[in-house]
Write a protein that holds these residues in place. Sequence first.
Motif, PDB file in Angstrom:
ATOM      1  N   LYS A 187     -11.031  -3.141   6.966  1.00 59.45           N
ATOM      2  CA  LYS A 187      -9.614  -3.397   6.716  1.00 59.45           C
ATOM      3  C   LYS A 187      -8.817  -3.357   8.010  1.00 59.45           C
ATOM      4  O   LYS A 187      -9.117  -4.053   8.968  1.00 59.45           O
ATOM      5  N   ASN A 188      -7.798  -2.471   8.066  1.00 56.68           N
ATOM      6  CA  ASN A 188      -6.856  -2.540   9.192  1.00 56.68           C
ATOM      7  C   ASN A 188      -6.899  -1.294  10.071  1.00 56.68           C
ATOM      8  O   ASN A 188      -5.883  -0.874  10.606  1.00 56.68           O
ATOM      9  N   LYS A 189      -8.073  -0.694  10.226  1.00 57.77           N
ATOM     10  CA  LYS A 189      -8.171   0.530  11.004  1.00 57.77           C
ATOM     11  C   LYS A 189      -9.090   0.367  12.213  1.00 57.77           C
ATOM     12  O   LYS A 189     -10.085  -0.353  12.185  1.00 57.77           O
ATOM     13  N   ALA A 190      -8.703   1.085  13.284  1.00 58.78           N
ATOM     14  CA  ALA A 190      -9.567   1.207  14.469  1.00 58.78           C
ATOM     15  C   ALA A 190      -9.756   2.690  14.729  1.00 58.78           C
ATOM     16  O   ALA A 190      -8.890   3.508  14.412  1.00 58.78           O
ATOM     17  N   ILE A 191     -10.895   3.044  15.279  1.00 63.77           N
ATOM     18  CA  ILE A 191     -11.155   4.445  15.584  1.00 63.77           C
ATOM     19  C   ILE A 191     -11.463   4.588  17.070  1.00 63.77           C
ATOM     20  O   ILE A 191     -12.244   3.809  17.634  1.00 63.77           O
ATOM     21  N   VAL A 192     -10.812   5.542  17.709  1.00 65.38           N
ATOM     22  CA  VAL A 192     -10.985   5.798  19.141  1.00 65.38           C
ATOM     23  C   VAL A 192     -11.785   7.087  19.296  1.00 65.38           C
ATOM     24  O   VAL A 192     -11.433   8.119  18.710  1.00 65.38           O
ATOM     25  N   ARG A 193     -12.845   7.022  20.082  1.00 63.57           N
ATOM     26  CA  ARG A 193     -13.711   8.188  20.290  1.00 63.57           C
ATOM     27  C   ARG A 193     -13.678   8.606  21.759  1.00 63.57           C
ATOM     28  O   ARG A 193     -13.791   7.757  22.645  1.00 63.57           O
ATOM     29  N   VAL A 194     -13.528   9.914  21.987  1.00 62.49           N
ATOM     30  CA  VAL A 194     -13.600  10.475  23.340  1.00 62.49           C
ATOM     31  C   VAL A 194     -14.782  11.441  23.352  1.00 62.49           C
ATOM     32  O   VAL A 194     -14.752  12.496  22.712  1.00 62.49           O
ATOM     33  N   THR A 195     -15.835  11.070  24.089  1.00 61.57           N
ATOM     34  CA  THR A 195     -17.091  11.821  24.063  1.00 61.57           C
ATOM     35  C   THR A 195     -17.413  12.363  25.450  1.00 61.57           C
ATOM     36  O   THR A 195     -17.224  11.665  26.457  1.00 61.57           O
ATOM     37  N   ASP A 196     -17.891  13.603  25.497  1.00 56.09           N
ATOM     38  CA  ASP A 196     -18.326  14.174  26.778  1.00 56.09           C
ATOM     39  C   ASP A 196     -19.669  14.866  26.595  1.00 56.09           C
ATOM     40  O   ASP A 196     -20.131  15.085  25.479  1.00 56.09           O
ATOM     41  N   ASN A 197     -20.301  15.203  27.720  1.00 54.59           N
ATOM     42  CA  ASN A 197     -21.570  15.929  27.693  1.00 54.59           C
ATOM     43  C   ASN A 197     -21.384  17.311  28.323  1.00 54.59           C
ATOM     44  O   ASN A 197     -22.204  17.764  29.126  1.00 54.59           O
ATOM     45  N   GLY A 198     -20.306  17.968  27.935  1.00 55.21           N
ATOM     46  CA  GLY A 198     -19.955  19.259  28.540  1.00 55.21           C
ATOM     47  C   GLY A 198     -20.509  20.461  27.797  1.00 55.21           C
ATOM     48  O   GLY A 198     -21.609  20.423  27.240  1.00 55.21           O
ATOM     49  N   GLU A 199     -19.708  21.524  27.759  1.00 60.07           N
ATOM     50  CA  GLU A 199     -20.166  22.803  27.211  1.00 60.07           C
ATOM     51  C   GLU A 199     -20.423  22.739  25.708  1.00 60.07           C
ATOM     52  O   GLU A 199     -21.303  23.412  25.189  1.00 60.07           O
ATOM     53  N   GLY A 200     -19.618  21.948  25.003  1.00 59.49           N
ATOM     54  CA  GLY A 200     -19.751  21.893  23.552  1.00 59.49           C
ATOM     55  C   GLY A 200     -19.112  23.113  22.891  1.00 59.49           C
ATOM     56  O   GLY A 200     -18.694  24.065  23.554  1.00 59.49           O
ATOM     57  N   ILE A 201     -19.018  23.058  21.582  1.00 56.89           N
ATOM     58  CA  ILE A 201     -18.366  24.124  20.808  1.00 56.89           C
ATOM     59  C   ILE A 201     -19.306  24.539  19.678  1.00 56.89           C
ATOM     60  O   ILE A 201     -19.866  23.697  18.977  1.00 56.89           O
ATOM     61  N   SER A 202     -19.451  25.832  19.478  1.00 59.18           N
ATOM     62  CA  SER A 202     -20.320  26.312  18.404  1.00 59.18           C
ATOM     63  C   SER A 202     -19.658  26.082  17.043  1.00 59.18           C
ATOM     64  O   SER A 202     -18.432  25.967  16.938  1.00 59.18           O
ATOM     65  N   LYS A 203     -20.468  26.015  15.991  1.00 58.34           N
ATOM     66  CA  LYS A 203     -19.980  25.686  14.654  1.00 58.34           C
ATOM     67  C   LYS A 203     -18.913  26.645  14.155  1.00 58.34           C
ATOM     68  O   LYS A 203     -17.996  26.253  13.444  1.00 58.34           O
ATOM     69  N   GLU A 204     -19.019  27.911  14.512  1.00 59.91           N
ATOM     70  CA  GLU A 204     -18.070  28.911  14.009  1.00 59.91           C
ATOM     71  C   GLU A 204     -16.650  28.664  14.497  1.00 59.91           C
ATOM     72  O   GLU A 204     -15.686  29.133  13.878  1.00 59.91           O
ATOM     73  N   HIS A 205     -16.497  27.918  15.592  1.00 63.86           N
ATOM     74  CA  HIS A 205     -15.160  27.674  16.155  1.00 63.86           C
ATOM     75  C   HIS A 205     -14.581  26.308  15.775  1.00 63.86           C
ATOM     76  O   HIS A 205     -13.386  26.081  15.977  1.00 63.86           O
ATOM     77  N   LEU A 206     -15.407  25.417  15.236  1.00 63.98           N
ATOM     78  CA  LEU A 206     -14.970  24.036  15.014  1.00 63.98           C
ATOM     79  C   LEU A 206     -13.750  23.928  14.096  1.00 63.98           C
ATOM     80  O   LEU A 206     -12.875  23.096  14.310  1.00 63.98           O
ATOM     81  N   SER A 207     -13.689  24.783  13.066  1.00 61.59           N
ATOM     82  CA  SER A 207     -12.590  24.682  12.101  1.00 61.59           C
ATOM     83  C   SER A 207     -11.262  25.174  12.664  1.00 61.59           C
ATOM     84  O   SER A 207     -10.217  24.973  12.053  1.00 61.59           O
ATOM     85  N   ARG A 208     -11.295  25.808  13.873  1.00 65.79           N
ATOM     86  CA  ARG A 208     -10.067  26.417  14.383  1.00 65.79           C
ATOM     87  C   ARG A 208      -9.621  25.862  15.742  1.00 65.79           C
ATOM     88  O   ARG A 208      -8.634  26.328  16.301  1.00 65.79           O
TER      89      ARG A 208
END
Length: 345
Positions: A267-288
């Motif tokens: 339809k009428n949507k575009a998605i922009v992604r910003v990706t890095d190969n850095g430290e990353g975030i653990s699952k426990e912190h993702l929601s916050r």
Amino acid sequence: MQKLKKTYKFAFKTSLFITVTTTLLMSVFLWIIKAFSWLILPFAIILYAISFIVIQYRVERFIYRRVKRIYDDLTLLESTSLTNKAITTDMATLTKEIDKYAKDKKLEIETLKVREEYRKEFLGNVSHELKTPLFTVQGYLLTLLDGAKDDKKILSKYLSRANKGVERLIYIVKDLDMITKLEVGDLRLNIEVFDIVELVKNVFELLEMKAAKKKITLTFDIDYDKPIYVKADKERIQQVLTNLVVNSIKYGREKGTTEVSIENLIKNKAIVRVTDNGEGISKEHLSRVFERFYRVDKSGSRKEGGSGLGLSIVKHIIEAHDEKIYIESEEGVGSEFSFSLEKAE
């Protein structure tokens, strides 16, 4: 029929008990006087009907008055909710209803407790963020007042450092003000049509030197030869991209990569992604991670600077456009932030 038996079981049984007992007594009486024996069956039917109606009504009123008083006293429910439907003698249904509302209230209380913890943590973070530059500025000024101002070199250096502390304070206050405006809907968006590819290139140029300090490469996933037009607030989307790219540079590994991709959705949507190969975030912190001042690093280190409000601002700007932002991350591997935008026709 099954529901009727279950709902009026108490009234059925009680009426039957009264009818059988009274009919037996009446039969004995009529047998003794040897008259009007034909009245027994009509008498039993009429007595059963009257008994059922009276018992059903009285029990309903009995339950209604007492349960309504419980609801009113404990404020488990709005008292008006009881008047929307009849209260029956089916105590199992009534118990189930009360249990449901009790669970809802328990969940509400637990949610409030979690929010209270977030509020305390937020206030602590605000205090820490403001306290650090304030104490820094105060320290330099007190040193100058104690006599260091007579040395022109020290005076110039300390005033410059105090000024940086004040600039940090202004930066934090401005970000907080923006988030407040976004939350209450006071920040108006200037919607226009623009080329998102060109905007990303502009952000790369602005942050090129910052990325070069950590030898991080800013790049597209492919060569975008044609423009991709979207409808949004260009200035705010630039702020979103800037915050996401700056974030990827801060927590990216040296000689790493920050990659931006733009995909056409249905339809009428575009998605922009910003990706890095850095430290990353653990699952426990993702929601916050989008909370104000929330830091994945609990050591209290502020070596990377920033107000701690960047991702929160990003989330609020995207939601102000009625769009969504997503995060995928794996600790030690990298992170990907993506958000949707409306494409221009």
